[in-house]
Design a protein around this motif. Structure first.
Motif, PDB file in Angstrom:
ATOM      1  N   ARG A  88       0.833  -1.208   0.000  1.00 32.02           N
ATOM      2  CA  ARG A  88       0.000   0.000   0.000  1.00 32.02           C
ATOM      3  C   ARG A  88       0.865   1.255   0.000  1.00 32.02           C
ATOM      4  O   ARG A  88       0.655   2.171  -0.786  1.00 32.02           O
ATOM      5  N   ASP A  89       1.858   1.289   0.873  1.00 35.12           N
ATOM      6  CA  ASP A  89       2.711   2.466   0.983  1.00 35.12           C
ATOM      7  C   ASP A  89       3.503   2.733  -0.299  1.00 35.12           C
ATOM      8  O   ASP A  89       3.788   3.882  -0.627  1.00 35.12           O
ATOM      9  N   SER A  90       3.839   1.674  -1.035  1.00 32.36           N
ATOM     10  CA  SER A  90       4.585   1.851  -2.281  1.00 32.36           C
ATOM     11  C   SER A  90       3.695   2.380  -3.402  1.00 32.36           C
ATOM     12  O   SER A  90       4.193   2.768  -4.455  1.00 32.36           O
ATOM     13  N   ARG A  91       2.386   2.402  -3.185  1.00 31.29           N
ATOM     14  CA  ARG A  91       1.428   2.849  -4.205  1.00 31.29           C
ATOM     15  C   ARG A  91       0.765   4.183  -3.835  1.00 31.29           C
ATOM     16  O   ARG A  91      -0.282   4.513  -4.360  1.00 31.29           O
ATOM     17  N   ILE A  92       1.375   4.946  -2.925  1.00 29.73           N
ATOM     18  CA  ILE A  92       0.861   6.259  -2.538  1.00 29.73           C
ATOM     19  C   ILE A  92       1.737   7.327  -3.198  1.00 29.73           C
ATOM     20  O   ILE A  92       2.962   7.286  -3.074  1.00 29.73           O
ATOM     21  N   TYR A  93       1.088   8.252  -3.896  1.00 30.80           N
ATOM     22  CA  TYR A  93       1.810   9.288  -4.633  1.00 30.80           C
ATOM     23  C   TYR A  93       1.252  10.659  -4.270  1.00 30.80           C
ATOM     24  O   TYR A  93       0.064  10.801  -4.034  1.00 30.80           O
ATOM     25  N   GLU A  94       2.106  11.662  -4.260  1.00 35.48           N
ATOM     26  CA  GLU A  94       1.653  13.038  -4.098  1.00 35.48           C
ATOM     27  C   GLU A  94       1.510  13.636  -5.485  1.00 35.48           C
ATOM     28  O   GLU A  94       2.342  13.399  -6.359  1.00 35.48           O
ATOM     29  N   CYS A  95       0.446  14.390  -5.671  1.00 28.29           N
ATOM     30  CA  CYS A  95       0.193  14.962  -6.987  1.00 28.29           C
ATOM     31  C   CYS A  95      -0.473  16.319  -6.839  1.00 28.29           C
ATOM     32  O   CYS A  95      -1.466  16.449  -6.122  1.00 28.29           O
ATOM     33  N   ASP A  96       0.076  17.339  -7.517  1.00 28.19           N
ATOM     34  CA  ASP A  96      -0.476  18.685  -7.476  1.00 28.19           C
ATOM     35  C   ASP A  96      -0.937  19.156  -8.858  1.00 28.19           C
ATOM     36  O   ASP A  96      -1.473  20.240  -8.993  1.00 28.19           O
ATOM     37  N   ASN A  97      -0.682  18.350  -9.886  1.00 27.73           N
ATOM     38  CA  ASN A  97      -1.016  18.722 -11.250  1.00 27.73           C
ATOM     39  C   ASN A  97      -2.143  17.832 -11.760  1.00 27.73           C
ATOM     40  O   ASN A  97      -2.006  16.608 -11.798  1.00 27.73           O
ATOM     41  N   TYR A  98      -3.249  18.447 -12.184  1.00 29.91           N
ATOM     42  CA  TYR A  98      -4.436  17.677 -12.570  1.00 29.91           C
ATOM     43  C   TYR A  98      -4.213  16.845 -13.836  1.00 29.91           C
ATOM     44  O   TYR A  98      -4.662  15.710 -13.925  1.00 29.91           O
ATOM     45  N   GLU A  99      -3.514  17.385 -14.807  1.00 31.05           N
ATOM     46  CA  GLU A  99      -3.254  16.626 -16.047  1.00 31.05           C
ATOM     47  C   GLU A  99      -2.392  15.397 -15.746  1.00 31.05           C
ATOM     48  O   GLU A  99      -2.647  14.303 -16.252  1.00 31.05           O
ATOM     49  N   GLU A 100      -1.385  15.587 -14.910  1.00 30.76           N
ATOM     50  CA  GLU A 100      -0.528  14.471 -14.494  1.00 30.76           C
ATOM     51  C   GLU A 100      -1.346  13.439 -13.710  1.00 30.76           C
ATOM     52  O   GLU A 100      -1.218  12.229 -13.927  1.00 30.76           O
ATOM     53  N   PHE A 101      -2.220  13.918 -12.827  1.00 31.57           N
ATOM     54  CA  PHE A 101      -3.081  13.037 -12.044  1.00 31.57           C
ATOM     55  C   PHE A 101      -3.962  12.185 -12.950  1.00 31.57           C
ATOM     56  O   PHE A 101      -4.092  10.981 -12.763  1.00 31.57           O
ATOM     57  N   LYS A 102      -4.586  12.815 -13.950  1.00 26.50           N
ATOM     58  CA  LYS A 102      -5.493  12.094 -14.845  1.00 26.50           C
ATOM     59  C   LYS A 102      -4.772  10.973 -15.587  1.00 26.50           C
ATOM     60  O   LYS A 102      -5.361   9.933 -15.871  1.00 26.50           O
ATOM     61  N   GLU A 103      -3.516  11.156 -15.900  1.00 24.38           N
ATOM     62  CA  GLU A 103      -2.747  10.099 -16.578  1.00 24.38           C
ATOM     63  C   GLU A 103      -2.343   8.988 -15.606  1.00 24.38           C
ATOM     64  O   GLU A 103      -2.489   7.816 -15.893  1.00 24.38           O
ATOM     65  N   LYS A 104      -1.830   9.390 -14.451  1.00 22.68           N
ATOM     66  CA  LYS A 104      -1.312   8.411 -13.493  1.00 22.68           C
ATOM     67  C   LYS A 104      -2.408   7.579 -12.828  1.00 22.68           C
ATOM     68  O   LYS A 104      -2.190   6.418 -12.494  1.00 22.68           O
ATOM     69  N   VAL A 105      -3.605   8.150 -12.624  1.00 23.93           N
ATOM     70  CA  VAL A 105      -4.664   7.432 -11.915  1.00 23.93           C
ATOM     71  C   VAL A 105      -5.134   6.218 -12.716  1.00 23.93           C
ATOM     72  O   VAL A 105      -5.660   5.266 -12.154  1.00 23.93           O
ATOM     73  N   LYS A 106      -4.896   6.215 -14.014  1.00 25.81           N
ATOM     74  CA  LYS A 106      -5.278   5.078 -14.856  1.00 25.81           C
ATOM     75  C   LYS A 106      -4.539   3.806 -14.441  1.00 25.81           C
ATOM     76  O   LYS A 106      -5.034   2.699 -14.628  1.00 25.81           O
ATOM     77  N   ASP A 107      -3.335   3.967 -13.897  1.00 27.70           N
ATOM     78  CA  ASP A 107      -2.513   2.820 -13.484  1.00 27.70           C
ATOM     79  C   ASP A 107      -2.786   2.393 -12.050  1.00 27.70           C
ATOM     80  O   ASP A 107      -2.149   1.471 -11.550  1.00 27.70           O
ATOM     81  N   GLY A 108      -3.714   3.077 -11.382  1.00 29.48           N
ATOM     82  CA  GLY A 108      -4.057   2.719 -10.010  1.00 29.48           C
ATOM     83  C   GLY A 108      -3.159   3.407  -9.002  1.00 29.48           C
ATOM     84  O   GLY A 108      -2.224   4.120  -9.340  1.00 29.48           O
ATOM     85  N   GLY A 109      -3.467   3.191  -7.763  1.00 27.91           N
ATOM     86  CA  GLY A 109      -2.714   3.786  -6.674  1.00 27.91           C
ATOM     87  C   GLY A 109      -3.565   4.757  -5.884  1.00 27.91           C
ATOM     88  O   GLY A 109      -4.752   4.958  -6.155  1.00 27.91           O
ATOM     89  N   PHE A 110      -2.931   5.364  -4.890  1.00 26.41           N
ATOM     90  CA  PHE A 110      -3.576   6.338  -4.021  1.00 26.41           C
ATOM     91  C   PHE A 110      -2.835   7.664  -4.201  1.00 26.41           C
ATOM     92  O   PHE A 110      -1.615   7.699  -4.132  1.00 26.41           O
ATOM     93  N   PHE A 111      -3.586   8.739  -4.404  1.00 25.58           N
ATOM     94  CA  PHE A 111      -2.986  10.027  -4.696  1.00 25.58           C
ATOM     95  C   PHE A 111      -3.346  11.032  -3.613  1.00 25.58           C
ATOM     96  O   PHE A 111      -4.521  11.235  -3.322  1.00 25.58           O
ATOM     97  N   ILE A 112      -2.323  11.634  -3.025  1.00 26.95           N
ATOM     98  CA  ILE A 112      -2.522  12.665  -2.016  1.00 26.95           C
ATOM     99  C   ILE A 112      -2.500  13.995  -2.759  1.00 26.95           C
ATOM    100  O   ILE A 112      -1.479  14.377  -3.332  1.00 26.95           O
ATOM    101  N   CYS A 113      -3.659  14.653  -2.761  1.00 22.86           N
ATOM    102  CA  CYS A 113      -3.825  15.862  -3.559  1.00 22.86           C
ATOM    103  C   CYS A 113      -4.497  16.966  -2.736  1.00 22.86           C
ATOM    104  O   CYS A 113      -5.317  16.679  -1.874  1.00 22.86           O
ATOM    105  N   PRO A 114      -4.199  18.236  -3.061  1.00 26.02           N
ATOM    106  CA  PRO A 114      -4.885  19.333  -2.403  1.00 26.02           C
ATOM    107  C   PRO A 114      -6.340  19.397  -2.881  1.00 26.02           C
ATOM    108  O   PRO A 114      -6.630  19.127  -4.045  1.00 26.02           O
ATOM    109  N   TRP A 115      -7.247  19.773  -1.979  1.00 23.22           N
ATOM    110  CA  TRP A 115      -8.673  19.832  -2.308  1.00 23.22           C
ATOM    111  C   TRP A 115      -9.268  21.079  -1.679  1.00 23.22           C
ATOM    112  O   TRP A 115      -9.029  21.373  -0.503  1.00 23.22           O
TER     113      TRP A 115
END
Length: 160
Positions: free
Chosen positions: A84-111
């Motif tokens: 689980r910990d190896s699949r947690i990513y920080e992301c601040d860019n929405y375009e980058e997030f939209k690409e990376k979320v396709k591969d799965g994982g957990f994303f820590i993002c500002p809301w």
């Protein structure tokens, strides 16, 4: 000792079939006793998590299995936590997030805390906000979708 045991003495199935069947069912420990084991007062112990086999004396087997079950639980928990910990990513860019979320994982993002932003993320990516994590520093930032000020970071993920 409070350990659930299944004694399988069915003669119509071969041992290999039985072993595979119980492995598929998720049985954590398998004890096997054959004719020679009975004569020698031993039992073969097999751990499902590491697939290790060893021969142990029958005396003290209850205490050994109790400790083995605790070790297996700890081992499986630590393995799952590391994955689980190896699949947690920080992301601040929405375009980058939209690409990376396709591969799965957990994303820590500002809301920014609005339902509109959450709905947009779900519409664009099928991902949803899972929780506001306790162990992440909640620093002010900018929401990656709306550009509004953000006071918290959330975990966003897709379900499968």
């Amino acid at each position: 000792a409070g350990i659930s045991v299944k004694y399988d003495d069915a003669d119509n199935k071969r041992p290999g079939f039985k072993f595979a069947d119980y492995e598929l069912k998720g049985v954590p420990v398998r004890l096997v006793m054959g004719g020679r084991d009975l004569e020698n007062g031993t039992v073969e112990v097999m751990r499902r998590d590491t697939l290790e086999k060893e021969t142990r004396p029958v005396e003290g087997i209850v205490e050994y299995v109790e400790q083995l079950l605790k070790d297996i639980q700890t081992n499986i928990f630590e393995k799952a936590k590391a994955y689980r910990d190896s699949r947690i990513y920080e992301c601040d860019n929405y375009e980058e997030f939209k690409e990376k979320v396709k591969d799965g994982g957990f994303f820590i993002c500002p809301w920014d805390g609005t339902a509109e932003t959450e709905a947009k993320i779900k519409e664009d990516t099928q991902a949803t906000i899972r929780c506001i994590p306790f162990n992440v520093e909640q620093t002010p930032g900018v929401d990656m979708v709306s550009g509004k000020p953000s006071t918290k970071r959330v975990i966003i993920a897709r379900s499968y």
